[in-house]
Scaffold this active site. Structure first.
Site, PDB file in Angstrom:
ATOM      1  N   HIS A  23      41.997  47.762  49.220  1.00  0.00           N
ATOM      2  CA  HIS A  23      43.113  48.560  48.675  1.00  0.00           C
ATOM      3  C   HIS A  23      43.203  49.864  49.470  1.00  0.00           C
ATOM      4  O   HIS A  23      43.086  50.952  48.885  1.00  0.00           O
ATOM      5  CB  HIS A  23      42.924  48.877  47.178  1.00  0.00           C
ATOM      6  CG  HIS A  23      43.150  47.697  46.282  1.00  0.00           C
ATOM      7  ND1 HIS A  23      42.655  47.628  45.002  1.00  0.00           N
ATOM      8  CD2 HIS A  23      43.839  46.547  46.477  1.00  0.00           C
ATOM      9  CE1 HIS A  23      43.027  46.474  44.448  1.00  0.00           C
ATOM     10  NE2 HIS A  23      43.741  45.807  45.331  1.00  0.00           N
ATOM     11  N   HIS A  79      49.928  34.967  43.411  1.00  0.00           N
ATOM     12  CA  HIS A  79      49.994  36.440  43.363  1.00  0.00           C
ATOM     13  C   HIS A  79      50.452  36.913  44.739  1.00  0.00           C
ATOM     14  O   HIS A  79      49.990  36.398  45.758  1.00  0.00           O
ATOM     15  CB  HIS A  79      48.583  36.922  43.022  1.00  0.00           C
ATOM     16  CG  HIS A  79      48.335  38.385  43.102  1.00  0.00           C
ATOM     17  ND1 HIS A  79      49.269  39.329  42.751  1.00  0.00           N
ATOM     18  CD2 HIS A  79      47.211  39.077  43.462  1.00  0.00           C
ATOM     19  CE1 HIS A  79      48.733  40.534  42.900  1.00  0.00           C
ATOM     20  NE2 HIS A  79      47.492  40.407  43.337  1.00  0.00           N
ATOM     21  N   GLU A  81      50.121  39.885  46.287  1.00  0.00           N
ATOM     22  CA  GLU A  81      49.438  40.940  47.040  1.00  0.00           C
ATOM     23  C   GLU A  81      48.980  40.390  48.394  1.00  0.00           C
ATOM     24  O   GLU A  81      48.627  39.203  48.513  1.00  0.00           O
ATOM     25  CB  GLU A  81      48.253  41.496  46.231  1.00  0.00           C
ATOM     26  CG  GLU A  81      47.829  42.870  46.714  1.00  0.00           C
ATOM     27  CD  GLU A  81      46.935  43.637  45.736  1.00  0.00           C
ATOM     28  OE1 GLU A  81      46.522  43.068  44.713  1.00  0.00           O
ATOM     29  OE2 GLU A  81      46.665  44.829  46.019  1.00  0.00           O
ATOM     30  N   ASP A  83      46.481  40.335  50.282  1.00  0.00           N
ATOM     31  CA  ASP A  83      45.211  39.666  50.578  1.00  0.00           C
ATOM     32  C   ASP A  83      45.279  38.164  50.262  1.00  0.00           C
ATOM     33  O   ASP A  83      44.395  37.410  50.648  1.00  0.00           O
ATOM     34  CB  ASP A  83      44.031  40.322  49.843  1.00  0.00           C
ATOM     35  CG  ASP A  83      44.275  40.514  48.362  1.00  0.00           C
ATOM     36  OD1 ASP A  83      45.422  40.771  47.970  1.00  0.00           O
ATOM     37  OD2 ASP A  83      43.299  40.419  47.594  1.00  0.00           O
ATOM     38  N   HIS A 146      46.205  41.071  37.843  1.00  0.00           N
ATOM     39  CA  HIS A 146      46.357  42.494  37.587  1.00  0.00           C
ATOM     40  C   HIS A 146      47.718  43.047  38.036  1.00  0.00           C
ATOM     41  O   HIS A 146      47.926  44.258  37.952  1.00  0.00           O
ATOM     42  CB  HIS A 146      45.226  43.272  38.282  1.00  0.00           C
ATOM     43  CG  HIS A 146      45.302  43.219  39.788  1.00  0.00           C
ATOM     44  ND1 HIS A 146      45.307  44.360  40.550  1.00  0.00           N
ATOM     45  CD2 HIS A 146      45.417  42.207  40.653  1.00  0.00           C
ATOM     46  CE1 HIS A 146      45.394  44.047  41.810  1.00  0.00           C
ATOM     47  NE2 HIS A 146      45.461  42.750  41.901  1.00  0.00           N
ATOM     48  N   ASP A 165      42.983  36.419  41.252  1.00  0.00           N
ATOM     49  CA  ASP A 165      42.074  37.575  41.178  1.00  0.00           C
ATOM     50  C   ASP A 165      41.147  37.532  39.953  1.00  0.00           C
ATOM     51  O   ASP A 165      40.008  38.025  40.015  1.00  0.00           O
ATOM     52  CB  ASP A 165      42.881  38.875  41.120  1.00  0.00           C
ATOM     53  CG  ASP A 165      43.389  39.315  42.486  1.00  0.00           C
ATOM     54  OD1 ASP A 165      42.731  39.009  43.497  1.00  0.00           O
ATOM     55  OD2 ASP A 165      44.445  39.963  42.533  1.00  0.00           O
ATOM     56  N   TYR A 193      33.920  44.751  39.844  1.00  0.00           N
ATOM     57  CA  TYR A 193      35.292  44.279  40.047  1.00  0.00           C
ATOM     58  C   TYR A 193      36.093  44.467  38.757  1.00  0.00           C
ATOM     59  O   TYR A 193      37.206  44.984  38.760  1.00  0.00           O
ATOM     60  CB  TYR A 193      35.195  42.801  40.429  1.00  0.00           C
ATOM     61  CG  TYR A 193      36.457  42.081  40.817  1.00  0.00           C
ATOM     62  CD1 TYR A 193      36.788  41.916  42.162  1.00  0.00           C
ATOM     63  CD2 TYR A 193      37.277  41.495  39.875  1.00  0.00           C
ATOM     64  CE1 TYR A 193      37.907  41.195  42.539  1.00  0.00           C
ATOM     65  CE2 TYR A 193      38.404  40.771  40.235  1.00  0.00           C
ATOM     66  CZ  TYR A 193      38.715  40.625  41.578  1.00  0.00           C
ATOM     67  OH  TYR A 193      39.826  39.909  41.937  1.00  0.00           O
ATOM     68  N   HIS A 226      38.640  35.444  45.085  1.00  0.00           N
ATOM     69  CA  HIS A 226      37.622  36.281  45.745  1.00  0.00           C
ATOM     70  C   HIS A 226      36.244  35.871  45.238  1.00  0.00           C
ATOM     71  O   HIS A 226      36.012  35.811  44.024  1.00  0.00           O
ATOM     72  CB  HIS A 226      37.795  37.768  45.394  1.00  0.00           C
ATOM     73  CG  HIS A 226      39.070  38.382  45.880  1.00  0.00           C
ATOM     74  ND1 HIS A 226      39.367  38.541  47.210  1.00  0.00           N
ATOM     75  CD2 HIS A 226      40.112  38.917  45.201  1.00  0.00           C
ATOM     76  CE1 HIS A 226      40.549  39.143  47.330  1.00  0.00           C
ATOM     77  NE2 HIS A 226      41.026  39.374  46.128  1.00  0.00           N
TER      78      HIS A 226
HETATM   79 FE1  FEO Z   1      45.515  41.500  43.657  1.00  0.00          FE
HETATM   80 FE2  FEO Z   1      43.102  39.985  45.473  1.00  0.00          FE
HETATM   81  O1  FEO Z   1      44.759  40.794  45.178  1.00  0.00           O
END
Ligand code: FEO
Length: 395
Positions: A23, A79, A81, A83, A146, A165, A193, A226
């Site tokens: 991030h 998602h 984002e 990543d 999230h 996530d 996390y 992850h």
């Molecule tokens: Fe919300 Fe692993 O990205």
């Protein structure tokens, strides 16, 4: 190289051993991370999520070694984002018309980030996608877990929940599975996390966990985006999330401070001594904002029932490190915790009152007026700090 996780389901992600900040520079990742992408090869071939932008070319190259890219029938984006969606632009160059299944909010995030009008197919909780051989994908919106666009995808028959996530950790591993890694590292990275990413959404998470449980779907594996795939007792992490989402605290008091000439540091140590004298069972930890990692400290705040914050007075105010960390605490929206302030001063001495005000604003119950100490603490001031620690321990 793809790795089989069950029947016709394969891991095709990337292990990032070098990642130390995430991030931007907001989140420390001492043990790296993984970007887990999955390939399902039933009658239909489905790709679930991709990897972070820097690994996009490598990802597409590796995927092309395993299958003809044109064989991919569906892409699921749990998602938006970067990543997880970061390799889409590189991939879609080869298969621009392939349908992408995602939430309505994910369409916004993908369009906003990549400025492409791909073949989006919006799904909602309970929607199903037939992938042949008697198997279906069932989508579950995970709004605010999230991001507003987050969702999970469940694969029937194989009973795999691709949770994105949720239930993850920033933890680089080659072994893939939760039962093959160091359990202490796994727990520490999981709680860090949760504390740093999911705490503000605990109330939403409580409802979502109930919803997932009420769907009554048998879950043999939770394949996160992850860290580990939970295959050994996968519900253990769901149970942990349930615990963490319910205003979690342990029997711990954490003292967090910064100091200029070590006066406030001395107070911190004496307060810890007092807490331990009054209650030898309580875990007491001290964290210096100048020397510690902020994300590790947030994890300690998450575990604490009381947080004691210290700053000397400077410019009629508090040190910017303390102000920054208290701001971080406020963002996390902790519930059911207490706070106390302390600090040295030479002249005007406003720091303690300011700390108490900021911590009250962050949702903490404030214990007393706080402890102010003029100049460097002498024997009497150190005794007062011990007594203050004793008072905090029984509050
Ligand atoms: Fe919300 Fe692993 O990205």
């Amino acid at each position: 190289m793809k790795k089989k996780i069950k029947n016709n389901v394969f891991w095709v992600g990337k292990v990032d051993w070098e990642l130390r900040k995430f991030h931007g520079d907001e989140l420390s990742t001492h043990k790296g991370s993984t970007y887990n992408s999955y390939l399902i090869q039933e009658k239909k071939t489905v790709l679930i999520d991709t990897v972070w932008i820097p690994f996009s070319e490598e990802f597409v190259e590796n995927l092309a070694k395993e299958i003809e890219l044109s064989e991919i029938d569906y892409i699921v984006v749990n998602h938006g984002e970067v990543d997880h969606s970061g390799a889409l632009p590189a991939l879609m160059k080869y298969i621009p018309d392939t349908p992408i299944y995602c939430t309505e909010n994910a369409v916004k995030s993908l369009r906003g980030q990549y400025h492409q009008d791909w073949n989006f197919n919006v799904v909602k909780t309970g929607d199903k996608l037939d992938i042949g051989n008697g198997k279906e994908l069932i989508f579950v919106e995970m709004t605010m877990l999230h991001w507003p666009d987050s969702m999970a995808t469940y694969l029937t028959e194989d009973n795999i929940l691709f949770s994105n996530d949720a239930f993850g950790q920033h933890y680089a591993i080659e072994e893939l599975y939760n039962d093959l890694v160091d359990q202490c590292d796994l727990f520490n990275e999981s709680i860090k996390y949760y504390a740093n990413i999911l705490t503000p959404f605990s109330a939403i998470l409580r409802k979502k966990l109930d919803e997932i449980i009420s769907l009554n779907l048998p879950i043999d594996m939770i394949a996160t985006s992850h860290g580990v795939i939970w295959r050994d007792n996968p519900m253990q992490i769901v149970e942990k999330y349930s615990e963490w989402a319910n205003d979690y605290q342990e029997n711990q008091i954490t003292i967090i401070y910064d100091t200029m000439w070590n006066g406030t540091k001395k107070l911190a140590e004496k307060i810890a001594e007092g807490i331990n004298l009054a209650d030898p069972d309580v875990v007491v930890k001290i964290g210096s904002l100048a020397k510690s990692d902020y994300n590790d400290l947030i994890t300690e705040v998450f575990k604490s029932k009381t947080v004691v914050i210290g700053s000397p007075t400077i410019g009629n105010n508090i040190l910017h490190s303390v102000a920054s960390f208290v701001h971080f605490i406020k963002i996390m929206k902790f519930k059911g915790k207490k706070a106390a302030g302390f600090g040295c001063y030479g002249w005007s001495g406003e720091s303690v009152k300011i700390i108490n005000g900021l911590m009250e604003d962050a949702g903490f119950e404030i214990i007393g007026e706080g402890l102010r100490s003029l100049w460097n603490p002498d024997t009497d001031a150190q005794k007062a700090a011990i007594d203050y620690g004793k008072k905090i321990a029984v509050s």
